[in-house]
Write a protein that holds these residues in place. Structure first.
Motif, PDB file in Angstrom:
ATOM      1  N   ASP B 243     -61.189  -3.137  73.442  1.00  0.00           N
ATOM      2  CA  ASP B 243     -60.584  -3.402  74.744  1.00  0.00           C
ATOM      3  C   ASP B 243     -60.118  -2.092  75.357  1.00  0.00           C
ATOM      4  OD1 ASP B 243     -59.666  -4.800  76.846  1.00  0.00           O
ATOM      5  OD2 ASP B 243     -58.067  -5.856  75.793  1.00  0.00           O
ATOM      6  N   GLU B 244     -61.083  -1.299  75.794  1.00  0.00           N
ATOM      7  CA  GLU B 244     -60.760   0.053  76.241  1.00  0.00           C
ATOM      8  C   GLU B 244     -59.725   0.054  77.357  1.00  0.00           C
ATOM      9  OE1 GLU B 244     -64.127   2.515  77.099  1.00  0.00           O
ATOM     10  OE2 GLU B 244     -62.878   4.229  77.616  1.00  0.00           O
ATOM     11  N   ARG B 245     -59.815  -0.897  78.274  1.00  0.00           N
ATOM     12  CA  ARG B 245     -58.884  -0.877  79.404  1.00  0.00           C
ATOM     13  C   ARG B 245     -57.786  -1.932  79.284  1.00  0.00           C
ATOM     14  NH1 ARG B 245     -61.996  -1.243  84.506  1.00  0.00           N
ATOM     15  NH2 ARG B 245     -62.746  -3.122  83.500  1.00  0.00           N
ATOM     16  N   SER B 246     -57.611  -2.428  78.090  1.00  0.00           N
ATOM     17  CA  SER B 246     -56.545  -3.413  77.813  1.00  0.00           C
ATOM     18  C   SER B 246     -56.582  -4.597  78.771  1.00  0.00           C
ATOM     19  CB  SER B 246     -55.161  -2.768  77.896  1.00  0.00           C
ATOM     20  OG  SER B 246     -55.090  -1.674  77.045  1.00  0.00           O
ATOM     21  N   GLU B 247     -57.780  -4.973  79.156  1.00  0.00           N
ATOM     22  CA  GLU B 247     -57.883  -6.037  80.142  1.00  0.00           C
ATOM     23  C   GLU B 247     -58.228  -7.373  79.508  1.00  0.00           C
ATOM     24  OE1 GLU B 247     -59.345  -5.325  84.665  1.00  0.00           O
ATOM     25  OE2 GLU B 247     -60.690  -4.802  83.066  1.00  0.00           O
ATOM     26  N   ILE B 248     -59.013  -7.323  78.441  1.00  0.00           N
ATOM     27  CA  ILE B 248     -59.541  -8.570  77.884  1.00  0.00           C
ATOM     28  C   ILE B 248     -58.435  -9.300  77.118  1.00  0.00           C
ATOM     29  CG2 ILE B 248     -61.409  -9.608  76.578  1.00  0.00           C
ATOM     30  CD1 ILE B 248     -62.894  -6.932  76.828  1.00  0.00           C
ATOM     31  N   ALA B 249     -57.841  -8.594  76.171  1.00  0.00           N
ATOM     32  CA  ALA B 249     -56.785  -9.233  75.374  1.00  0.00           C
ATOM     33  C   ALA B 249     -55.416  -9.074  76.040  1.00  0.00           C
ATOM     34  CB  ALA B 249     -56.749  -8.635  73.980  1.00  0.00           C
ATOM     35  N   GLY B 250     -55.308  -8.083  76.929  1.00  0.00           N
ATOM     36  CA  GLY B 250     -54.032  -7.819  77.578  1.00  0.00           C
ATOM     37  C   GLY B 250     -52.942  -7.492  76.574  1.00  0.00           C
ATOM     38  N   MET B 251     -53.241  -6.578  75.650  1.00  0.00           N
ATOM     39  CA  MET B 251     -52.271  -6.236  74.614  1.00  0.00           C
ATOM     40  C   MET B 251     -51.016  -5.644  75.232  1.00  0.00           C
ATOM     41  SD  MET B 251     -53.083  -6.956  71.635  1.00  0.00           S
ATOM     42  CE  MET B 251     -54.120  -6.859  70.232  1.00  0.00           C
ATOM     43  N   TYR B 252     -49.870  -6.159  74.825  1.00  0.00           N
ATOM     44  CA  TYR B 252     -48.606  -5.550  75.234  1.00  0.00           C
ATOM     45  C   TYR B 252     -47.760  -5.398  73.997  1.00  0.00           C
ATOM     46  CZ  TYR B 252     -44.280  -4.571  77.635  1.00  0.00           C
ATOM     47  OH  TYR B 252     -43.126  -3.956  78.059  1.00  0.00           O
ATOM     48  N   GLN B 253     -47.436  -4.164  73.664  1.00  0.00           N
ATOM     49  CA  GLN B 253     -46.678  -3.848  72.455  1.00  0.00           C
ATOM     50  C   GLN B 253     -47.254  -4.565  71.244  1.00  0.00           C
ATOM     51  OE1 GLN B 253     -42.547  -4.466  73.482  1.00  0.00           O
ATOM     52  NE2 GLN B 253     -42.488  -2.503  74.562  1.00  0.00           N
ATOM     53  N   GLY B 254     -48.564  -4.454  71.137  1.00  0.00           N
ATOM     54  CA  GLY B 254     -49.218  -4.936  69.923  1.00  0.00           C
ATOM     55  C   GLY B 254     -49.510  -6.415  69.847  1.00  0.00           C
ATOM     56  N   GLU B 255     -49.198  -7.150  70.921  1.00  0.00           N
ATOM     57  CA  GLU B 255     -49.495  -8.577  70.872  1.00  0.00           C
ATOM     58  C   GLU B 255     -50.427  -8.962  72.009  1.00  0.00           C
ATOM     59  OE1 GLU B 255     -45.912 -10.915  70.825  1.00  0.00           O
ATOM     60  OE2 GLU B 255     -45.096  -9.669  69.213  1.00  0.00           O
ATOM     61  N   PRO B 256     -51.486  -9.719  71.692  1.00  0.00           N
ATOM     62  CA  PRO B 256     -52.372 -10.142  72.783  1.00  0.00           C
ATOM     63  C   PRO B 256     -51.625 -11.115  73.694  1.00  0.00           C
ATOM     64  CG  PRO B 256     -53.035 -11.178  70.728  1.00  0.00           C
ATOM     65  CD  PRO B 256     -51.952 -10.207  70.387  1.00  0.00           C
ATOM     66  N   GLN B 257     -51.762 -10.904  74.987  1.00  0.00           N
ATOM     67  CA  GLN B 257     -51.056 -11.757  75.942  1.00  0.00           C
ATOM     68  C   GLN B 257     -51.934 -12.923  76.390  1.00  0.00           C
ATOM     69  OE1 GLN B 257     -47.658 -10.844  77.149  1.00  0.00           O
ATOM     70  NE2 GLN B 257     -47.925  -9.753  75.234  1.00  0.00           N
ATOM     71  N   PHE B 258     -53.192 -12.884  75.993  1.00  0.00           N
ATOM     72  CA  PHE B 258     -54.097 -13.991  76.299  1.00  0.00           C
ATOM     73  C   PHE B 258     -54.594 -14.591  74.994  1.00  0.00           C
ATOM     74  CE2 PHE B 258     -54.803 -11.120  80.011  1.00  0.00           C
ATOM     75  CZ  PHE B 258     -54.271 -11.967  80.967  1.00  0.00           C
ATOM     76  N   GLN B 259     -55.110 -15.795  75.095  1.00  0.00           N
ATOM     77  CA  GLN B 259     -55.702 -16.400  73.908  1.00  0.00           C
ATOM     78  C   GLN B 259     -57.089 -15.804  73.708  1.00  0.00           C
ATOM     79  OE1 GLN B 259     -55.539 -20.646  73.556  1.00  0.00           O
ATOM     80  NE2 GLN B 259     -53.695 -20.754  74.814  1.00  0.00           N
ATOM     81  N   ILE B 260     -57.274 -15.164  72.564  1.00  0.00           N
ATOM     82  CA  ILE B 260     -58.554 -14.514  72.331  1.00  0.00           C
ATOM     83  C   ILE B 260     -59.204 -15.017  71.051  1.00  0.00           C
ATOM     84  CG2 ILE B 260     -58.197 -12.385  73.636  1.00  0.00           C
ATOM     85  CD1 ILE B 260     -57.172 -11.205  70.954  1.00  0.00           C
ATOM     86  N   GLY B 261     -58.619 -16.027  70.457  1.00  0.00           N
ATOM     87  CA  GLY B 261     -59.238 -16.639  69.287  1.00  0.00           C
ATOM     88  C   GLY B 261     -58.620 -16.190  67.989  1.00  0.00           C
ATOM     89  N   MET B 262     -58.751 -17.036  66.988  1.00  0.00           N
ATOM     90  CA  MET B 262     -58.029 -16.751  65.748  1.00  0.00           C
ATOM     91  C   MET B 262     -58.767 -15.805  64.819  1.00  0.00           C
ATOM     92  SD  MET B 262     -58.105 -20.560  64.229  1.00  0.00           S
ATOM     93  CE  MET B 262     -59.361 -21.729  64.658  1.00  0.00           C
ATOM     94  N   ARG B 263     -60.039 -15.533  65.114  1.00  0.00           N
ATOM     95  CA  ARG B 263     -60.760 -14.595  64.241  1.00  0.00           C
ATOM     96  C   ARG B 263     -61.119 -13.323  64.995  1.00  0.00           C
ATOM     97  NH1 ARG B 263     -62.982 -19.537  63.378  1.00  0.00           N
ATOM     98  NH2 ARG B 263     -62.544 -20.520  61.375  1.00  0.00           N
ATOM     99  N   THR B 264     -60.288 -12.982  65.962  1.00  0.00           N
ATOM    100  CA  THR B 264     -60.598 -11.812  66.795  1.00  0.00           C
ATOM    101  C   THR B 264     -59.711 -10.631  66.426  1.00  0.00           C
ATOM    102  OG1 THR B 264     -61.197 -13.293  68.579  1.00  0.00           O
ATOM    103  CG2 THR B 264     -60.806 -11.006  69.170  1.00  0.00           C
ATOM    104  N   ASP B 265     -60.355  -9.491  66.180  1.00  0.00           N
ATOM    105  CA  ASP B 265     -59.615  -8.251  65.923  1.00  0.00           C
ATOM    106  C   ASP B 265     -59.756  -7.370  67.156  1.00  0.00           C
ATOM    107  OD1 ASP B 265     -59.041  -8.810  63.108  1.00  0.00           O
ATOM    108  OD2 ASP B 265     -61.209  -8.646  62.878  1.00  0.00           O
ATOM    109  N   VAL B 266     -58.648  -6.844  67.613  1.00  0.00           N
ATOM    110  CA  VAL B 266     -58.675  -6.072  68.849  1.00  0.00           C
ATOM    111  C   VAL B 266     -58.394  -4.596  68.575  1.00  0.00           C
ATOM    112  CG1 VAL B 266     -57.731  -5.868  71.167  1.00  0.00           C
ATOM    113  CG2 VAL B 266     -57.726  -8.072  70.027  1.00  0.00           C
ATOM    114  N   LEU B 267     -59.266  -3.746  69.062  1.00  0.00           N
ATOM    115  CA  LEU B 267     -58.954  -2.321  69.097  1.00  0.00           C
ATOM    116  C   LEU B 267     -58.577  -2.024  70.540  1.00  0.00           C
ATOM    117  CD1 LEU B 267     -61.466  -0.092  67.122  1.00  0.00           C
ATOM    118  CD2 LEU B 267     -58.985  -0.035  67.048  1.00  0.00           C
TER     119      LEU B 267
END
Lengths: 169, 367
Positions: B243-267
């Motif tokens: 997630d280069e632009r932090s748009e897909i998962a919307g990570m904020y302080q290490g927590e995804p702000q959107f539902q991205i699935g239970m088997r998803t690892d985010v860089l």
């Protein structure tokens, strides 16, 4: 007889109380430097934003300088429009209420507040390093003062007590 | 005025019948076209309140007041809030731009709008950065930051250059809030075309002009593939999300702000090419999902993914396949026949319209 002992004890306690302020001040400056070192880590290593960083430092700090960090953190968390410098200012006021600070000493802290948060990491670290250096000098001065005056205070107050007792007899 | 959005939204291609949709979006995000609003009315839920909106919390108080006064009924439809210095405050709702006039009325006549002042911008910046510019150095360098709720805030100003690179921005002159949307189930229509069988997936490219719901669609694809799709008997797979632009998962302080699935690892905030290779090595994903490819090094990473037997699902800006052929790196990818499915999005019938789905090898329509 009992009255004489009470007067002696009272005066000694009073002297001890004043002299302990000198001790507190040297400790304070030492702990403040520790606190700033912790803040440095929060800024440099984890880039934690100030409201949280100050709170963390405050919680880990010695009770003496806790007021400064916690008060500033509290203000930043509660009021959005206040600047970091202003929040730090209220922290200094909270600190000064507990331990007496000279004008020079509170100025060092104030100057630190002015550039708190307002620049990049590098500048923040420089600011912290400078303030730590100044606090170290202040600490040395306070130690000297403590060495000279702590004993003096205790003797004087004891003597004052003794004189009072003699006069009353 | 609201009518415009409804007529706009009623054509939306996003599927509305997924049962998960009833669990729907964070209250604050709603959906981009007004379903949420219709739903609120339909099901008698309480209307949105400003306090439940995460993006509202990071507006300057003066702007907050304008939103409260003028835009209360349109909260779920706001897609962008633009603050440009000495120019009217703009709210974009779908294709419509609104402003709040000096007497606190909502209007389409932008010249009547309340002007954004230097203090507004400074305050906004202080709130966004939490008084800690040092904590957002990289973000300022890149010109945007992510706020709670996964929304993105873009920033422009005067660039400060060091060693030929942008070091930071100063004299900030414009701020743009892009309200991110999460539409659970919006990938329902494309999922059948991504599945080769109930184990394997096609390498897929989403092609779309800006603001056609590309990221929203990608996010829901990630979520569904990661959780598994019962309707197709597809068990969930490990999804690696760069997630280069932090748009897909919307990570904020290490927590995804959107539902991205239970088997998803985010860089998060990681350069795509590097991130894809890191994930292949570290998290053994079956699917790699990333946004907006096109650099030369991306090719190498995708080749690596191919070698590792990892399916790649990604997006690119563009209107159609012919346009992609003009770009050297994408042309190479198309010549390789790397992508087995190419999905073309548009805004023709509202955000997220699926124009067509092509077989990447034969370039024939499959839908």
């Amino acid at each position: 007889m009992l009255g004489a002992i009470l007067i002696l004890l009272g005066c000694s306690y009073w002297g001890w109380k004043i002299s302990s302020l000198y001790r507190k001040r040297t400790e304070l400056f030492r702990f403040l430097q520790n606190g700033l070192t912790m803040l440095e880590a929060e800024i440099n290593y984890t880039a934690t934003p100030l409201p949280l960083a100050l709170e963390r430092v405050g919680r880990k700090s010695n009770r003496l300088c806790q007021a400064l960090f916690l008060q500033a953190a509290h203000i930043l968390q509660a009021q959005k429009t206040v600047s970091a410098g202003e929040a730090w200012q209220t922290g200094i006021a909270a600190l000064a209420a507990e331990v007496p600070l000279s004008k020079e000493e509170s100025e060092i802290l104030q100057l630190f507040g002015y550039s708190l948060g307002g620049s990049d990491k590098e500048e923040q670290l420089k600011n912290i390093a400078l303030t730590k250096k100044q606090l170290f000098i202040v600490q040395k001065k306070a130690e000297e003062e403590q060495g000279k005056k702590q004993k003096l205070c205790q003797y004087l107050s004891f003597c004052l007590g003794a004189v009072l007792v003699l006069l009353l007899i | 005025m609201a009518k415009v959005f409804f007529s706009n939204s009623s054509n939306s291609n996003y599927s509305n019948n997924n049962e998960q949709k009833s669990e729907e979006c964070h209250k604050d995000t709603g959906d981009s076209t007004g379903h949420n609003r219709a739903k609120n009315n339909g099901e008698g839920q309480a209307p949105l309140t400003v306090t439940s909106l995460s993006w509202f919390q990071v507006l300057a108080p003066s702007i907050q007041q304008l939103v409260v006064d003028g835009l209360q009924p349109y909260l779920s439809e706001i897609e962008e809030i633009r603050l440009r210095i000495k120019r009217p405050l703009l709210f974009r709702l779908g294709d419509l731009e609104l402003t709040v006039s000096k007497d606190r009325k909502i209007t389409r006549r932008l010249e009547e709008g309340q002007l954004v002042s230097r203090e507004d911008l400074d305050q906004t910046l202080q709130i966004l950065s939490q008084h800690s510019l040092y904590a957002w150095e990289d973000e300022f360098k890149n010109g945007y930051l992510t706020i709670p709720g996964g929304h993105r805030v873009g920033i422009v100003g005067r660039a400060v250059i060091a060693k030929g690179m942008v070091k930071t921005l100063k004299e900030i002159s414009g701020i743009n809030y892009r309200i991110g949307r999460q539409i659970l189930g919006c990938a329902d229509k494309v999922l059948p075309f991504l599945l080769k069988n109930n184990r394997q997936l096609y390498h897929t490219l989403l092609v779309s002009p800006p603001q056609c719901g590309k990221t929203t669609l990608l996010r829901d694809i990630a979520r569904q593939l990661s959780n598994g799709v019962e309707a197709f008997d597809f068990p969930g797979v490990n999804v690696g999300l760069v997630d280069e632009r932090s748009e897909i998962a919307g990570m904020y302080q290490g927590e995804p702000q959107f539902q991205i699935g239970m088997r998803t690892d985010v860089l998060d905030a990681c350069p795509k090419a590097q991130g894809m290779m890191m994930l292949i090595r570290s998290m053994s994903p079956q699917v790699l999902i990333t946004d907006e490819i096109g650099k030369h090094e991306d090719l190498e990473a995708m080749y690596q993914a191919l070698q590792a037997g990892v399916t790649v699902i990604t997006t690119v800006h563009g209107d159609n396949v012919n346009e992609l052929k003009q770009r050297p790196n994408l042309q190479t990818l198309l010549q390789w026949h790397f992508f087995e499915r190419i999905i073309i999005l548009s805004r023709r019938q509202g955000v997220g319209t699926i124009e067509k789905i092509l077989d990447g090898r034969t370039m024939e329509r499959v839908n």
